[in-house]
Design a protein around this motif. Structure first.
Motif, PDB file in Angstrom:
ATOM      1  N   LEU A 149       0.831  -1.199   0.000  1.00 14.30           N
ATOM      2  CA  LEU A 149       0.000   0.000   0.000  1.00 14.30           C
ATOM      3  C   LEU A 149       0.873   1.260   0.000  1.00 14.30           C
ATOM      4  CD1 LEU A 149      -2.809   1.183   0.118  1.00 14.30           C
ATOM      5  CD2 LEU A 149      -2.731   1.066   2.609  1.00 14.30           C
ATOM      6  N   GLY A 150       1.937   1.232   0.793  1.00 16.10           N
ATOM      7  CA  GLY A 150       2.849   2.378   0.840  1.00 16.10           C
ATOM      8  C   GLY A 150       3.467   2.647  -0.519  1.00 16.10           C
ATOM      9  N   LYS A 151       3.788   1.569  -1.243  1.00 14.79           N
ATOM     10  CA  LYS A 151       4.386   1.747  -2.568  1.00 14.79           C
ATOM     11  C   LYS A 151       3.381   2.343  -3.539  1.00 14.79           C
ATOM     12  CE  LYS A 151       8.057  -1.561  -2.047  1.00 14.79           C
ATOM     13  NZ  LYS A 151       8.716  -2.812  -2.423  1.00 14.79           N
ATOM     14  N   MET A 152       2.124   1.885  -3.437  1.00 13.04           N
ATOM     15  CA  MET A 152       1.095   2.451  -4.310  1.00 13.04           C
ATOM     16  C   MET A 152       0.922   3.942  -4.049  1.00 13.04           C
ATOM     17  SD  MET A 152      -2.146  -0.054  -4.732  1.00 13.04           S
ATOM     18  CE  MET A 152      -3.242   1.351  -4.989  1.00 13.04           C
ATOM     19  N   LEU A 176       1.971   9.684  -5.308  1.00 11.38           N
ATOM     20  CA  LEU A 176       2.651  10.895  -4.847  1.00 11.38           C
ATOM     21  C   LEU A 176       3.675  11.381  -5.871  1.00 11.38           C
ATOM     22  CD1 LEU A 176       3.118  12.863  -2.481  1.00 11.38           C
ATOM     23  CD2 LEU A 176       4.852  11.307  -1.642  1.00 11.38           C
ATOM     24  N   ILE A 177       4.377  10.435  -6.481  1.00 16.33           N
ATOM     25  CA  ILE A 177       5.399  10.785  -7.463  1.00 16.33           C
ATOM     26  C   ILE A 177       4.751  11.431  -8.686  1.00 16.33           C
ATOM     27  CG2 ILE A 177       7.000   9.790  -9.136  1.00 16.33           C
ATOM     28  CD1 ILE A 177       7.775   7.804  -6.865  1.00 16.33           C
ATOM     29  N   LEU A 178       3.665  10.812  -9.164  1.00 13.31           N
ATOM     30  CA  LEU A 178       2.981  11.396 -10.321  1.00 13.31           C
ATOM     31  C   LEU A 178       2.448  12.779  -9.975  1.00 13.31           C
ATOM     32  CD1 LEU A 178       1.162   8.276 -11.770  1.00 13.31           C
ATOM     33  CD2 LEU A 178       3.184   9.434 -12.661  1.00 13.31           C
ATOM     34  N   PHE A 179       1.993  12.945  -8.716  1.00 11.88           N
ATOM     35  CA  PHE A 179       1.542  14.260  -8.257  1.00 11.88           C
ATOM     36  C   PHE A 179       2.726  15.231  -8.206  1.00 11.88           C
ATOM     37  CE2 PHE A 179       0.389  17.123  -4.648  1.00 11.88           C
ATOM     38  CZ  PHE A 179      -0.660  17.767  -5.277  1.00 11.88           C
ATOM     39  N   GLY A 180       3.857  14.719  -7.718  1.00 11.29           N
ATOM     40  CA  GLY A 180       5.049  15.549  -7.620  1.00 11.29           C
ATOM     41  C   GLY A 180       5.503  16.029  -8.989  1.00 11.29           C
ATOM     42  N   TYR A 181       5.256  15.209 -10.002  1.00 14.64           N
ATOM     43  CA  TYR A 181       5.542  15.580 -11.381  1.00 14.64           C
ATOM     44  C   TYR A 181       4.905  16.899 -11.751  1.00 14.64           C
ATOM     45  CZ  TYR A 181       8.015  12.529 -14.374  1.00 14.64           C
ATOM     46  OH  TYR A 181       9.018  11.914 -15.034  1.00 14.64           O
ATOM     47  N   PRO A 231       3.635  -5.953 -10.169  1.00 15.83           N
ATOM     48  CA  PRO A 231       3.330  -4.680  -9.497  1.00 15.83           C
ATOM     49  C   PRO A 231       4.566  -4.042  -8.872  1.00 15.83           C
ATOM     50  CG  PRO A 231       1.659  -6.307  -8.982  1.00 15.83           C
ATOM     51  CD  PRO A 231       2.727  -7.030  -9.744  1.00 15.83           C
ATOM     52  N   GLU A 232       5.415  -4.875  -8.264  1.00 16.91           N
ATOM     53  CA  GLU A 232       6.655  -4.355  -7.677  1.00 16.91           C
ATOM     54  C   GLU A 232       7.529  -3.730  -8.770  1.00 16.91           C
ATOM     55  OE1 GLU A 232       7.280  -5.247  -4.304  1.00 16.91           O
ATOM     56  OE2 GLU A 232       9.159  -4.159  -4.139  1.00 16.91           O
ATOM     57  N   SER A 233       7.614  -4.403  -9.925  1.00 14.19           N
ATOM     58  CA  SER A 233       8.406  -3.863 -11.033  1.00 14.19           C
ATOM     59  C   SER A 233       7.792  -2.567 -11.561  1.00 14.19           C
ATOM     60  CB  SER A 233       8.489  -4.874 -12.174  1.00 14.19           C
ATOM     61  OG  SER A 233       9.144  -6.038 -11.747  1.00 14.19           O
TER      62      SER A 233
END
Lengths: 290, 290, 290, 290
Positions: A216-219, A224-229, B192-194
């Motif tokens: 879940l944290g990775k999702m 967040l990364i796409l938002f940070g973009y 998913p991890e990848s």
């Protein structure tokens, strides 16, 4: 105009001041130029000395020499600071100006280091003094460019504040969410720590000292990364547009003509009549009546 | 106009409502301004309290105090929420509005934390309430800027959706390829991890928690990175162009007026006379003669 | 027009083909729309199944079910592919078209996995099929946006090639330099490995799996990073300018008027006379003679 | 014009030179094209050989073969270099030109490697030679694009210098601050090391080899990152605007011609008649009547 207690410009003392002022503050005489070049070299050397002193292998062998160099330069800069104070009419005004403060801050750390070990590292603020002496190279255009940059930044400052508030709010909420999801056992030890991670991630720095471990944290991180973009994209776009606009306005070259009827300007280049009063605009010195 | 069961504006009860509405919802009276400033400070303090409570060293010493502060603020915000409900004409409409929901969500976590430990961390959503109270600073221009940003984003939303679909498809395929090439033994434990790795890499975050190990994996990563580059470049360009265009449209603001003398248009919004023939331009339907 | 051996459109067989073609290839009938929606859901589900199958915890419990789902979907897509081949007039042309190849590649991996374990993961290329079925949402504007993007990219393709060649040359030389400076003992085991590091660094991804250790290596890295900066900046600027230009051209809205004298178009909106032959341009249907 | 000791163009020796010059330096004859293609392939192969030689697993098996290949290519390039020197009129001028130096540097490392082990890795500078042979593909437009890029960069060079000075000053001060705050025990062993970290962080590379550990260090890092953001944004905006402007200037290309009928200008470059009065526009000094 005012009854200041200083001597008149004709007295010998004043001419001494004027001469020194010319050398120390201006760069339009050979002596003034030489002074600025020496100052430039002295600043660069003293900053390098401070930097090298912190490298263990260098400090071991040349530590004492570097310390001596530092004290010599600080002594010279102190004399220079006192001279600057002496040869301006209003020393207090100078001392409180931006460059006056920088000049003082550039010598204080050495004296402070007698009481606080390590304080002398702050001598690197001397680098800020370089800004002043660059003028010796007649870099008027550089100054212009710097001003153009500053203007574009100032014109965008409200957008930048809005942007920073949005970022801070997003970082706070995201930090709390990640702290809940990942928890202290995965490195997200507190909300401030998670906020640090969120800033490092959204800015695409990505140190990797703290990373999400749970799926879940990775999702959430991916989102967040796409938002940070967009965080990169939005202000880039704003500033690009702002710079373009400032430049276009400058390029537009509105007619510099004043109307002979109403005296106003701002007419288009192809206008034949004043758009404010209808009076004919003259191109070659004679008015065309409507 | 409608037969609502509420008392008329002249009754004492209504005037009580009006007065409170003015203080709580508006910022154009001294009392209203004071209320907003207090609210601003209270929100910031309560968010800080929640943040500090998660820092172990702080929680150890001041944990109880911070918890008390949190309950006090939650109590105050609850009273404020009830007052807001009471002094608007249509409480349900308010409760379902964006800010109404935010106001509720900003107090719920404390009560939830009685049943779900840790839930109170979500109190940081209180930060969203700040958006409302910023108005106390008369930041109309900030709001304008925020709207301009939003407009540019909305105008680009289709491009952004296309962009996100392309990114997601690319990430899915790249994730499967890397899962095949590197395999679980090198950290790419599942698709998913990848995909998480692919997003972290394409966005140039690059945590380094998962890295390619095989030569082929490294080659594919290099290509992915160069591809990810265009991922930054493309939307940046789109938004820049969009902001420029919106701004140009706003700057143009040409009058749509036709000259009654020569029938030409293209006059500036502030023009009072035709710039081609000098005839007066009329605003309210009648011509002004030059 | 041509003597193809297929039956005429009026024969029952042809009408069967036409009907199926309409359902499978078009989205303008209720049946066609339903087909596309079902296909959309099937593609998403089958891609999700492939992804989940690689997650160890999921595969343990639902592995068999997911495999069955995969075979069912592959069976359905195979039937669909055969139907597509049957109901087009020129099956070979379709089979060699972009979407024809994608449709085939989207089913092959399952069959391949009988011989090559893991090959079925390539089923995620099914995601590419989504591009086709998006049309069911009448996303004409999305397609337009995608085309606009593609045009901007195509218009910039020469600049992009120049840019990539510069990057590759820089990466090669920088990789060799770092291999010499840092050497295999610091992780720079070979020039290709160093080039991988150079790409990861210049792109600001910065995994941190390989990092410079020697002072000289760190200095070179810092220079490389500043150089990499321009690598982001340059193409971003290029594409921004390109998109702006394409958009401006479209916005320019040249008059669509054809000259009655010479029949040419491309006149400015404020032109009163044809700029090619001098004939008067008419606005309301009547020609103004010069 | 000058009394150089070389034979006249008509002598057999000169015609030999002219023929070779045509083949080696030009690409407009079949022989010249073939020479360039062979050279292109040879450069790529020799660079690949150097790269592969550093890969341990490859070097083990094919090390000798690769070394032989390297010497063969170096021999060929040496012959080519001598031929280039022989068939130009002014060998010294050629030898000191950019490409002359590159051609020499591209063969030296192999000879140097006899004395300095590892020097032959610098052979990768041969990649620079590719720039010359690209012309065989008639990539005139590529060259144009490269020039456009170079022009935009040159036009922005003062802004870039200002920008780099700001970055360097910021990095120096930030490095000293982090060295004081974090100290050697957290990896910030010296000011130059901290400056390396500051560059890695501000550029969003973020290797993660050095990371802040103390809360204060993390806060300063967060501020530094947000500051580094503007570092990306500012020059991107500058270059975007610059490229747009250069392009607009090129697109404008309005004719500077005045109409002889009404004296107005602003006509398109392809206009033959005045768009305001219909009078013919003259190109070679005489008016064409409508």
């Amino acid at each position: 105009m005012e009854s200041n207690p200083e001597p008149s410009p004709q007295t010998p003392s004043e001419s001494w001041r004027v001469r020194y002022h010319r050398i120390i503050f201006e760069a339009d005489t050979p002596a003034g130029k030489a002074f600025d070049v020496v100052l430039l070299v002295a600043i660069v050397l003293s900053v390098l000395a401070v930097m090298l002193e912190t490298v263990p292998s260098v400090a071991e062998r040349h530590g004492t020499a570097l310390r001596v160099i530092e004290w010599v330069f600080t002594g010279l800069f102190t004399i220079e600071y006192v001279l600057r104070l002496l040869c301006v009419r209003r020393p207090v005004l100078y001392a409180r100006s931006f460059f006056g403060v920088v000049d003082l801050v550039a010598i204080l750390p050495t004296y402070l280091s007698l009481f606080i070990p390590g304080a002398h590292e702050l001598l690197v603020v001397r680098a800020l003094r370089l800004v002043r002496v660059f003028r010796v190279f007649k870099l008027a255009r550089f100054v212009n460019e710097a001003h153009a940059l500053r203007d574009a930044l100032l014109a965008s400052r409200q957008k930048i504040v809005v942007f920073l508030l949005v970022v801070l709010t997003a970082v706070t909420i995201m930090g709390a969410v990640m702290h809940l999801v990942e928890g202290p056992e995965n490195g997200f030890t507190s909300i401030p720590e998670s906020m640090y991670w969120a800033i490092v991630t959204m800015s695409t720095v990505g140190f990797g000292d703290i990373v999400p471990v749970t799926p879940l944290g990775k999702m959430i991180s991916a989102v967040l990364i796409l938002f940070g973009y967009s965080m990169i994209i939005v202000p880039t776009g704003i500033l690009s547009a702002e710079i373009s606009r400032v430049r276009n306005l400058r390029d537009a070259q509105l007619s510099t003509q004043h109307c002979r009827g109403c005296g106003r300007e701002g007419h288009d280049a192809d206008a034949k009549f004043c758009k404010f009063c209808g009076h004919g605009l003259d191109r070659e010195g004679e008015g065309v009546e409507a």
